[in-house]
Motif scaffolding. Structure first.
Motif, PDB file in Angstrom:
ATOM      1  N   ARG A  89      38.652  33.894  34.449  1.00 31.72           N
ATOM      2  CA  ARG A  89      37.714  34.075  34.068  1.00 31.72           C
ATOM      3  C   ARG A  89      38.320  35.102  33.439  1.00 31.72           C
ATOM      4  O   ARG A  89      37.224  36.140  32.284  1.00 31.72           O
ATOM      5  CB  ARG A  89      36.630  35.058  35.269  1.00 31.72           C
ATOM      6  CG  ARG A  89      37.435  36.149  35.935  1.00 31.72           C
ATOM      7  CD  ARG A  89      37.090  37.335  37.400  1.00 31.72           C
ATOM      8  NE  ARG A  89      36.976  36.249  38.768  1.00 31.72           N
ATOM      9  CZ  ARG A  89      35.713  35.687  39.112  1.00 31.72           C
ATOM     10  NH1 ARG A  89      35.434  37.008  39.406  1.00 31.72           N
ATOM     11  NH2 ARG A  89      36.243  35.662  39.675  1.00 31.72           N
ATOM     12  N   PHE A  90      39.370  35.622  33.033  1.00 26.32           N
ATOM     13  CA  PHE A  90      39.905  36.853  32.206  1.00 26.32           C
ATOM     14  C   PHE A  90      40.653  36.342  31.059  1.00 26.32           C
ATOM     15  O   PHE A  90      40.680  37.002  30.133  1.00 26.32           O
ATOM     16  CB  PHE A  90      41.444  37.908  33.116  1.00 26.32           C
ATOM     17  CG  PHE A  90      40.328  38.798  34.690  1.00 26.32           C
ATOM     18  CD1 PHE A  90      39.272  39.602  33.631  1.00 26.32           C
ATOM     19  CD2 PHE A  90      41.088  38.148  35.968  1.00 26.32           C
ATOM     20  CE1 PHE A  90      38.980  39.880  35.171  1.00 26.32           C
ATOM     21  CE2 PHE A  90      40.526  38.604  36.535  1.00 26.32           C
ATOM     22  CZ  PHE A  90      39.292  39.300  36.378  1.00 26.32           C
ATOM     23  N   HIS A  91      40.132  35.597  30.795  1.00 23.93           N
ATOM     24  CA  HIS A  91      40.440  34.726  29.571  1.00 23.93           C
ATOM     25  C   HIS A  91      42.559  34.466  29.437  1.00 23.93           C
ATOM     26  O   HIS A  91      42.606  34.967  28.776  1.00 23.93           O
ATOM     27  CB  HIS A  91      40.002  34.585  28.667  1.00 23.93           C
ATOM     28  CG  HIS A  91      38.325  33.987  28.798  1.00 23.93           C
ATOM     29  ND1 HIS A  91      38.054  32.398  28.824  1.00 23.93           N
ATOM     30  CD2 HIS A  91      37.547  34.372  29.464  1.00 23.93           C
ATOM     31  CE1 HIS A  91      37.256  32.990  29.740  1.00 23.93           C
ATOM     32  NE2 HIS A  91      36.465  33.830  29.211  1.00 23.93           N
ATOM     33  N   GLY A  92      43.231  34.769  29.841  1.00 28.05           N
ATOM     34  CA  GLY A  92      44.477  34.411  29.688  1.00 28.05           C
ATOM     35  C   GLY A  92      44.683  36.517  29.925  1.00 28.05           C
ATOM     36  O   GLY A  92      43.996  37.475  29.631  1.00 28.05           O
ATOM     37  N   ILE A  93      46.409  36.903  30.531  1.00 33.77           N
ATOM     38  CA  ILE A  93      46.282  37.927  30.975  1.00 33.77           C
ATOM     39  C   ILE A  93      47.923  38.159  30.072  1.00 33.77           C
ATOM     40  O   ILE A  93      48.705  37.080  30.461  1.00 33.77           O
ATOM     41  CB  ILE A  93      46.537  38.744  33.276  1.00 33.77           C
ATOM     42  CG1 ILE A  93      47.368  37.598  32.978  1.00 33.77           C
ATOM     43  CG2 ILE A  93      44.869  38.349  32.890  1.00 33.77           C
ATOM     44  CD1 ILE A  93      48.195  37.721  34.605  1.00 33.77           C
ATOM     45  N   ALA A  94      48.538  40.069  29.894  1.00 35.31           N
ATOM     46  CA  ALA A  94      49.567  40.201  29.340  1.00 35.31           C
ATOM     47  C   ALA A  94      50.231  40.816  30.014  1.00 35.31           C
ATOM     48  O   ALA A  94      50.029  40.595  31.503  1.00 35.31           O
ATOM     49  CB  ALA A  94      48.883  41.204  28.621  1.00 35.31           C
ATOM     50  N   SER A  95      51.646  39.466  30.419  1.00 38.36           N
ATOM     51  CA  SER A  95      52.535  39.766  31.396  1.00 38.36           C
ATOM     52  C   SER A  95      52.664  41.341  32.120  1.00 38.36           C
ATOM     53  O   SER A  95      53.283  40.924  33.222  1.00 38.36           O
ATOM     54  CB  SER A  95      53.856  39.207  30.591  1.00 38.36           C
ATOM     55  OG  SER A  95      54.137  37.196  30.065  1.00 38.36           O
ATOM     56  N   ARG A  96      52.667  42.003  30.925  1.00 35.12           N
ATOM     57  CA  ARG A  96      52.973  43.272  31.219  1.00 35.12           C
ATOM     58  C   ARG A  96      51.873  43.585  32.621  1.00 35.12           C
ATOM     59  O   ARG A  96      52.289  45.023  33.676  1.00 35.12           O
ATOM     60  CB  ARG A  96      53.327  44.729  29.747  1.00 35.12           C
ATOM     61  CG  ARG A  96      52.088  44.603  29.929  1.00 35.12           C
ATOM     62  CD  ARG A  96      52.563  45.398  28.539  1.00 35.12           C
ATOM     63  NE  ARG A  96      51.359  45.243  27.436  1.00 35.12           N
ATOM     64  CZ  ARG A  96      50.544  46.722  26.877  1.00 35.12           C
ATOM     65  NH1 ARG A  96      51.287  47.271  27.262  1.00 35.12           N
ATOM     66  NH2 ARG A  96      49.815  45.993  25.989  1.00 35.12           N
ATOM     67  N   TYR A  97      50.746  43.239  32.811  1.00 28.84           N
ATOM     68  CA  TYR A  97      50.234  43.497  34.373  1.00 28.84           C
ATOM     69  C   TYR A  97      49.726  42.581  35.099  1.00 28.84           C
ATOM     70  O   TYR A  97      49.250  42.972  36.022  1.00 28.84           O
ATOM     71  CB  TYR A  97      48.317  43.873  32.945  1.00 28.84           C
ATOM     72  CG  TYR A  97      48.577  45.084  32.089  1.00 28.84           C
ATOM     73  CD1 TYR A  97      48.730  46.280  32.191  1.00 28.84           C
ATOM     74  CD2 TYR A  97      47.848  44.466  30.603  1.00 28.84           C
ATOM     75  CE1 TYR A  97      48.563  47.043  31.417  1.00 28.84           C
ATOM     76  CE2 TYR A  97      47.200  45.606  29.234  1.00 28.84           C
ATOM     77  CZ  TYR A  97      48.225  46.708  30.414  1.00 28.84           C
ATOM     78  OH  TYR A  97      48.113  47.795  29.611  1.00 28.84           O
ATOM     79  N   LEU A  98      51.349  41.632  35.468  1.00 27.57           N
ATOM     80  CA  LEU A  98      50.356  41.053  35.673  1.00 27.57           C
ATOM     81  C   LEU A  98      50.308  41.352  36.651  1.00 27.57           C
ATOM     82  O   LEU A  98      49.361  40.693  38.006  1.00 27.57           O
ATOM     83  CB  LEU A  98      52.029  39.874  35.627  1.00 27.57           C
ATOM     84  CG  LEU A  98      52.226  38.764  37.182  1.00 27.57           C
ATOM     85  CD1 LEU A  98      51.134  37.243  36.948  1.00 27.57           C
ATOM     86  CD2 LEU A  98      53.254  37.870  36.430  1.00 27.57           C
ATOM     87  N   VAL A  99      51.789  42.204  37.760  1.00 27.46           N
ATOM     88  CA  VAL A  99      51.116  42.718  39.136  1.00 27.46           C
ATOM     89  C   VAL A  99      49.942  43.345  39.003  1.00 27.46           C
ATOM     90  O   VAL A  99      49.623  43.526  40.711  1.00 27.46           O
ATOM     91  CB  VAL A  99      52.421  43.711  39.212  1.00 27.46           C
ATOM     92  CG1 VAL A  99      53.305  43.466  39.742  1.00 27.46           C
ATOM     93  CG2 VAL A  99      52.956  44.935  37.924  1.00 27.46           C
ATOM     94  N   ASN A 100      49.650  43.955  38.130  1.00 28.99           N
ATOM     95  CA  ASN A 100      48.258  44.630  38.600  1.00 28.99           C
ATOM     96  C   ASN A 100      46.835  43.930  38.707  1.00 28.99           C
ATOM     97  O   ASN A 100      46.477  43.850  39.538  1.00 28.99           O
ATOM     98  CB  ASN A 100      47.669  45.565  37.159  1.00 28.99           C
ATOM     99  CG  ASN A 100      47.941  46.294  36.853  1.00 28.99           C
ATOM    100  OD1 ASN A 100      49.739  46.580  37.822  1.00 28.99           O
ATOM    101  ND2 ASN A 100      48.121  47.228  35.710  1.00 28.99           N
ATOM    102  N   TYR A 101      47.013  42.071  38.348  1.00 30.83           N
ATOM    103  CA  TYR A 101      45.760  41.559  38.499  1.00 30.83           C
ATOM    104  C   TYR A 101      46.764  40.346  40.103  1.00 30.83           C
ATOM    105  O   TYR A 101      45.516  40.616  40.983  1.00 30.83           O
ATOM    106  CB  TYR A 101      46.237  40.709  37.807  1.00 30.83           C
ATOM    107  CG  TYR A 101      44.930  41.195  36.112  1.00 30.83           C
ATOM    108  CD1 TYR A 101      43.911  40.613  36.097  1.00 30.83           C
ATOM    109  CD2 TYR A 101      46.128  41.668  35.052  1.00 30.83           C
ATOM    110  CE1 TYR A 101      43.180  41.137  35.227  1.00 30.83           C
ATOM    111  CE2 TYR A 101      45.524  41.917  33.846  1.00 30.83           C
ATOM    112  CZ  TYR A 101      44.232  41.881  33.993  1.00 30.83           C
ATOM    113  OH  TYR A 101      43.651  42.567  32.534  1.00 30.83           O
ATOM    114  N   SER A 102      48.080  40.810  40.323  1.00 28.24           N
ATOM    115  CA  SER A 102      48.499  40.192  41.446  1.00 28.24           C
ATOM    116  C   SER A 102      48.198  40.868  42.917  1.00 28.24           C
ATOM    117  O   SER A 102      47.144  40.838  43.893  1.00 28.24           O
ATOM    118  CB  SER A 102      49.439  39.231  41.548  1.00 28.24           C
ATOM    119  OG  SER A 102      50.138  40.738  41.441  1.00 28.24           O
ATOM    120  N   GLY A 103      48.665  41.926  42.100  1.00 25.32           N
ATOM    121  CA  GLY A 103      47.838  43.649  42.862  1.00 25.32           C
ATOM    122  C   GLY A 103      46.629  43.595  43.372  1.00 25.32           C
ATOM    123  O   GLY A 103      45.866  43.794  44.555  1.00 25.32           O
TER     124      GLY A 103
END
Ligand SMILES: [Zn+2]
Length: 325
Positions: free
Chosen positions: A279-293
């Motif tokens: 749904r987010f159409h790609g996320i920046a790598s630097r925020y990866l842990v925010n999304y997995s969290g």
């Protein structure tokens, strides 16, 4: 007159065929006005009587209020502070819509949709996402026990939102230049025990190494766990060096399970994460842990209401502040 106008508006609402987004907007609007002090009350309750965030002195006294929050003064260093000083939520405004915004977090709304729903600018919505979400994601299980499944999932490195790319841009998300996992991929390591406690780690680019496994997993695995992984050598090396029992599943040979030895729970988590992420159409790598969290606390289901989410964020922020000092 006012009563009449309201009745007319209300009648008009009844006639309208509201879609789910419009209902959500109404709900957010009502939540923001029904009890404007609710957010402030929750902050005060979660924080209790705080220690001084600068010198950790517990001797503090009340000293007026500002922006609706109790101000405190430290008797040792004489500095004043409130419950949010030195936390990621310090100086964020518009507290009346924090709870409706957190409802949007629970519903995994996009930055733009959340901004429209609660009536803040898109940049505010983005900033809030990356303050609130990691705040709640700091509530992590301390220790995994029993049988622990560990596996990585990889995503193509992304510099979404960066002004200066360190490589030529890819088109439409693109594909990796090389086959297999390479330095173009970001690695997300997930470990999950059979009581469904889950931990996520962004281990950096490329395949995970035994050293990174040791950094991430050793502090959180009970000494008597049985670690289950695929047949990657890094897991065997790590388990041997840490003195942890280990079973590997040879997925390449087409073996998915040997009785209770399987990776179904962790791989199920990966699949849910990747589906949710679309749904987010790609996320920046630097925020990866925010999304997995974010996915982790949604998946756990403990923080099921905006109030629970806010309380967890405040409490984790205060704990972290104590550890940092
Ligand atoms: Zn102090």
């Amino acid at each position: 007159m006012q009563g009449l106008v309201f009745d007319e508006v209300f009648a008009a609402l009844g006639v309208l065929q509201l879609d789910t987004d419009e209902v959500a907007r109404l709900r957010a609007w009502v939540a923001a006005i029904v009890h404007p002090g609710e957010c402030l009350d929750l902050i005060a309750e979660a924080a209790g009587t705080p220690c001084c965030p600068r010198c950790q002195c517990p001797r503090v006294h009340r000293c007026g209020s500002a922006s609706g929050l109790q101000r405190w003064r430290c008797l040792a260093c004489r500095r004043s502070f409130n419950a949010l000083t030195n936390t990621p939520l310090a100086r964020l405004r518009k507290k009346a819509v924090w709870l409706p915004y957190l409802q949007c977090v629970l519903e995994s709304r996009t930055v733009r949709a959340a901004a429209e729903l609660v009536g803040v600018h898109r940049t505010t919505s983005f900033r809030w996402r990356h303050r609130f979400v990691p705040g709640a994601a700091r509530k992590r299980p301390v220790r995994l026990e029993g049988m622990v499944e560990a596996d990585e999932t990889y995503m193509l490195e992304s510099q979404k939102g960066s002004r200066h790319l360190t490589r030529p841009p890819r088109r439409r998300g693109g594909v990796a230049k090389r086959r297999g996992i390479s330095r173009e991929h970001e690695c997300l390591l997930v470990a999950r025990d059979r009581s469904k406690q889950t931990l996520d780690f962004h281990t950096g680019r490329g395949p995970v190494s035994a050293a990174r496994l040791k950094d991430c997993l050793q502090p959180v695995l009970a000494s008597d766990v049985l670690l289950i992984s695929d047949s990657a050598a890094a897991y065997r090396v790590f388990a041997e060096s840490a003195g942890i029992a280990h079973e590997a599943i040879n997925l390449r040979a087409g073996i998915k399970a040997r009785g209770a030895i399987h990776l179904n729970n962790v791989n199920g988590w990966h699949a849910r994460f990747k589906t949710w992420l679309k749904r987010f159409h790609g996320i920046a790598s630097r925020y990866l842990v925010n999304y997995s969290g974010w996915q982790r606390f949604l998946d756990d289901g403990d923080l099921s209401t905006p109030a629970k989410l806010l309380t967890a964020i405040i409490q984790c922020a205060i704990c972290r502040q104590k550890v940092a000092n």
